[in-house]
Structures are given as structure tokens and as C-alpha cells.
Scaffold this motif. Sequence first.
Motif, short mmCIF file in Angstrom:
data_model
loop_
_atom_site.label_atom_id
_atom_site.label_comp_id
_atom_site.label_asym_id
_atom_site.label_seq_id
_atom_site.Cartn_x
_atom_site.Cartn_y
_atom_site.Cartn_z
N PRO A 27 0.83 -1.21 0.00
CA PRO A 27 0.00 0.00 0.00
C PRO A 27 0.86 1.26 0.00
O PRO A 27 2.02 1.26 0.44
N ALA A 28 0.27 2.35 -0.49
CA ALA A 28 0.96 3.64 -0.48
C ALA A 28 1.16 4.11 0.95
O ALA A 28 0.37 3.79 1.84
N ALA A 29 2.23 4.87 1.17
CA ALA A 29 2.53 5.39 2.50
C ALA A 29 2.32 6.89 2.53
O ALA A 29 3.27 7.67 2.68
N ASP A 30 1.08 7.30 2.35
CA ASP A 30 0.73 8.72 2.46
C ASP A 30 0.34 9.00 3.91
O ASP A 30 -0.24 8.14 4.58
N PRO A 31 0.63 10.22 4.42
CA PRO A 31 0.29 10.54 5.80
C PRO A 31 -1.16 10.17 6.13
O PRO A 31 -2.04 10.38 5.30
N PRO A 32 -1.39 9.51 7.27
CA PRO A 32 -0.51 9.36 8.43
C PRO A 32 0.45 8.17 8.39
O PRO A 32 0.95 7.75 9.44
N TYR A 33 0.70 7.63 7.22
CA TYR A 33 1.67 6.55 7.05
C TYR A 33 2.98 7.13 6.52
O TYR A 33 2.97 8.06 5.70
N TYR A 34 4.09 6.52 6.94
CA TYR A 34 5.40 6.95 6.48
C TYR A 34 6.26 5.70 6.29
O TYR A 34 6.07 4.70 6.98
N ARG A 35 7.20 5.78 5.36
CA ARG A 35 7.98 4.58 5.03
C ARG A 35 9.43 4.94 4.76
O ARG A 35 9.74 5.99 4.18
N VAL A 36 10.34 4.06 5.18
CA VAL A 36 11.75 4.12 4.78
C VAL A 36 12.17 2.72 4.37
O VAL A 36 11.60 1.72 4.84
N ARG A 37 13.14 2.64 3.48
CA ARG A 37 13.66 1.35 3.04
C ARG A 37 15.17 1.45 2.94
O ARG A 37 15.71 2.45 2.46
N TYR A 38 15.84 0.41 3.40
CA TYR A 38 17.29 0.35 3.35
C TYR A 38 17.73 -0.85 2.50
O TYR A 38 17.16 -1.93 2.61
N GLU A 39 18.74 -0.63 1.70
CA GLU A 39 19.29 -1.71 0.90
C GLU A 39 20.12 -2.66 1.77
O GLU A 39 20.51 -2.33 2.89
N ALA A 40 20.42 -3.83 1.23
CA ALA A 40 21.27 -4.79 1.91
C ALA A 40 22.67 -4.23 2.07
O ALA A 40 23.14 -3.43 1.26
N SER A 41 23.32 -4.63 3.15
CA SER A 41 24.68 -4.17 3.41
C SER A 41 25.66 -5.32 3.23
O SER A 41 25.34 -6.49 3.49
N THR A 42 26.88 -4.98 2.81
CA THR A 42 27.96 -5.96 2.70
C THR A 42 28.97 -5.79 3.83
O THR A 42 29.97 -6.49 3.88
N GLN A 43 28.70 -4.86 4.74
CA GLN A 43 29.63 -4.59 5.84
C GLN A 43 29.44 -5.61 6.96
O GLN A 43 28.32 -5.97 7.31
N PRO A 44 30.53 -6.10 7.54
CA PRO A 44 30.43 -7.08 8.63
C PRO A 44 29.56 -6.54 9.78
O PRO A 44 29.68 -5.39 10.18
N GLY A 45 28.65 -7.38 10.26
CA GLY A 45 27.80 -7.01 11.38
C GLY A 45 26.56 -6.25 11.01
O GLY A 45 25.72 -5.98 11.88
N GLU A 46 26.42 -5.87 9.73
CA GLU A 46 25.24 -5.14 9.29
C GLU A 46 24.25 -6.06 8.60
O GLU A 46 24.58 -7.18 8.20
N LEU A 47 23.03 -5.58 8.43
CA LEU A 47 21.93 -6.38 7.88
C LEU A 47 22.18 -6.75 6.43
O LEU A 47 22.42 -5.87 5.59
N ILE A 48 22.13 -8.03 6.11
CA ILE A 48 22.44 -8.47 4.74
C ILE A 48 21.23 -8.51 3.82
O ILE A 48 21.36 -8.83 2.65
N TYR A 49 20.04 -8.21 4.36
CA TYR A 49 18.82 -8.17 3.55
C TYR A 49 18.30 -6.74 3.46
O TYR A 49 18.42 -5.97 4.43
N PRO A 50 17.69 -6.37 2.34
CA PRO A 50 16.96 -5.10 2.32
C PRO A 50 15.80 -5.16 3.32
O PRO A 50 15.32 -6.24 3.66
N VAL A 51 15.36 -3.99 3.78
CA VAL A 51 14.25 -3.98 4.74
C VAL A 51 13.42 -2.72 4.51
O VAL A 51 13.93 -1.66 4.21
N ASN A 52 12.11 -2.91 4.65
CA ASN A 52 11.13 -1.85 4.43
C ASN A 52 10.39 -1.63 5.75
O ASN A 52 9.81 -2.56 6.31
N TYR A 53 10.42 -0.42 6.29
CA TYR A 53 9.72 -0.09 7.53
C TYR A 53 8.58 0.88 7.23
O TYR A 53 8.82 1.93 6.63
N THR A 54 7.37 0.54 7.66
CA THR A 54 6.22 1.42 7.52
C THR A 54 5.67 1.73 8.90
O THR A 54 5.52 0.82 9.73
#
Length: 440
Positions: A27-54
Motif C-alpha cells: 500500500p501507499a505510505a501517504d500521511p498518516p503513514y510513512y515509510r523508509v527502506r534500506y538496501e542490503a549491506s555488505t559490511q560485517p555485522g550489518e543487515l544483509i537483507y533489504p528492509v522496508n519499515y512502515t
Amino acid sequence: MRSLALLTFFALTASLRAQQPPYDVFPAADPPYYRVRYEASTQPGELIYPVNYTVWVPPGVKSLRGVIVHQHGCGEGSCKSGLTGAYDLHWQALAKKHDCALLAPSYEQPDKAECQMWCDPRNGSDAAFQKALADLGAKSGHPELAKVPWALWGHSGGGHWAGGMTLLHPDRVAAACLRSGVPLLEANPARATIKVYTLPEAVATVPIMCNLGTKEGVTVKEGRFAGAWAANETFFMAVRAKGGLIGVSVDPLTTHECGNQRYFTIRWLDACLTARLPEKSGGALKPMPTKNAWLAPLLGSEAVPSAKFAGEKDKSVWLPNETVAKAWVAYVKDTAIPDTTPPPAPTNLQVKDGELTWKAEADLESGLAHFIIERDGKEIGTVPEQPKNPFGRPIFQGLQYSDTPTNPLVEMRFTDKEPEAGKKRSYRVIAVNTVGLKSE
């Protein structure tokens, strides 16, 4: 283990720099919804999967007092179900009551990839989550989101995550409910990728509810999920031995699916948030009151005030008060928790050329089952026409495996197929909760 997971991950998902099916439909994240998404990381100790937060922020709230996190489980199907978690009207009712945001992550785990690389928060999801709180706080105009207490609910691998976050950050957690998954305290040779935890003393201050289906090793001892009860029992006993405020609620109808757990869980969280959240944003969590606690035997079906409990208290199910205890008794019997209060009446009814739209909030105790549409005092239809839910009580938004609304979201919309041109009609929309009570 981590290097192997990384190699497997990138071999499977070389093109995951952009959202791929099934994570590209939400679904669209128009107010009062908000969204951020982060790509996967290759750095040791960081998240290796992308993730979407709404996140959903209650309209009109001046300052948030907390955030309720609804965390999906492992596997591609459960992970994608997280994309609608923040849109759940029932969980929003709980969040609104307590001036809390409702946040739902969706970890973009490839099919058959290693779940521990996100459901163990020490593998990068803790840091990603806290970054998301800060970024979503900035987006929503609520920077306090980065600092407020957390109420954590998680299913399966999400239970591992919610429990792990509770052990890592007991000072931040107002309450935690772990459905069909708990952090492991003892090494399991059959699951070498799972790292064990040690219990901090402060865990005893956090109310925790372990919730699972009876067919996950309680009464049914075989099958894919039969080991869940042993892990839950070990976790429960260890926390209770420290004086922890921990309970167990066994769903008598299910295996690993969430079933009707929300009707008990939301009431339990409501009691915990009422007791623990600061009156104003920025204040410290309050100690959980214990003087009105009720106790029950582990795997029992009756609860009594703490002072009247005759069994071993360090092995008893801890319940915060009489109201929750009575709901627990009904839940472990057949999940049919009584409710005598009607749902809120729908608002903002609009009618144009026979098409009706409206807005509605869910009943805190019993959610929202469907709507009845009346024209000139007579019923002409329901929305949805036939409410369904393969995992429990039929509900308006439907239900996916990890307790989130079906996608695409069901709309509050109805078309009168027999409007009479030029004739003024009187329409009414009635909300019905899951125990059959109608709005007034």
C-alpha cells in the motif's frame, strides 16, 4: 556462518538493489503513514537483507509516548506479509489509545535464505530498526519516535527478534509478546546457526507473554513445530526464576498460525501500556505494578489472585490483573473472550451516484468483522459480502499468516446497484465487531 550466509544471499539475489517480487507490491505510505527502506549491506555485522519499515502515526497526536512493533516471522511469505502490518485497524486502535505509533517491518528475505540473519537482532536488524525510528521520526515530524519506549509483538522468527530485543534492551521495552518463537538460552546442535542469549537481571522488570498453539508441542508432540513448546518452557522457567513478570497463553485451536491470539494479546498489551508508559513523551517507563497480579499453574486453565495461589509461584503464569486474568481463562479454553461493548460507529459517510465511502475505527476488544449497509432503514448489503479468515474469526481486513491484513487492502466502499435517479435516499453504515455487536 555469516560468510556462508552472505555468499548464499548474494548468489540468490544479485539483483536485489531494487525491490523484487514479492516485495514490490504494497500500500501507499501517504500521511498518516510513512515509510523508509534500506538496501542490503555488505559490511560485517550489518543487515544483509533489504528492509522496508512502515509506520502509522495517530492523526492529531501531539507527541508520541511509545511505538508498537508488529514483527512478522521467517520465510518469504511471512516477510512479505509485513508490508501491510501498519495498516491493521485493530492494532491501530491499541496504538491510538496510548498515543503510540504502529510500526511494521518487512525484511526482504529471499526464499529459503537464512532467517537468523535478520531475526537475531545482533546480525544488524537491531541497528537498522533504531535507524528507521530516527528516520521515520524525522519524516513524520515526530523526532521523539527515536527515543520512546517499545511494545514488541513478534510471530515465529519475529518472536525470536522481539524476545532478543527485550534481552538486549530491557530498559526500552514496555512489554513483549512472543507468538510461537522465543530467544534460545541453550545451544541446539540441530540449529547451529542460532546463537544463544544470556538473561540480564533487568529482564525481570519487563512483562512478557509467551503465546503459542497447543499443536506446537503442548498437546501434539509431533510435526514441524512440535519443538516450540520445549523452547518456550525453557525460556519461561528461566525468566520466572529471576522473578520475571512472564506468562504463557496457549491457543487451544491452532498450531503455528496466529489464530485468534490478537483478542487476548491486545488486551494484555493494553494493560501493560496503561501501567508502564510515561504520562508525557520523554518520561521514563514506570515499574509494572504487581500488587493486583493473578497467577495460574503453567498449562493450567484457572487463575486466582496472587495471594490465594497455592502452587509454586516461581513456576506460575503471571498475569497483571483480574481483567486480563479473566480474558486469559476464556482464551485458553476456546479463545471466545467475552465482550459487551459495541464498536465505534463509522464516520464521514459520503454518497455519490450510488457509491458509498466511509471511515471507521476498530473495536479495541474485538476488532472489526464487517459493515452492514442500510438504505432507508433496510439492509441492502454487507462489506465484505462474505468476510473470511482461514486462521480465526472472520474480519473485515482479512488475515495473513503473520497476523496482518490481506494485500491489497479491503476498501470501505459499497455500490448501491439499484439507486433511483432523482430520489433522495437515506443511507447508514453499521460496524459489526467479531463477537457480533453492532455500532450504535
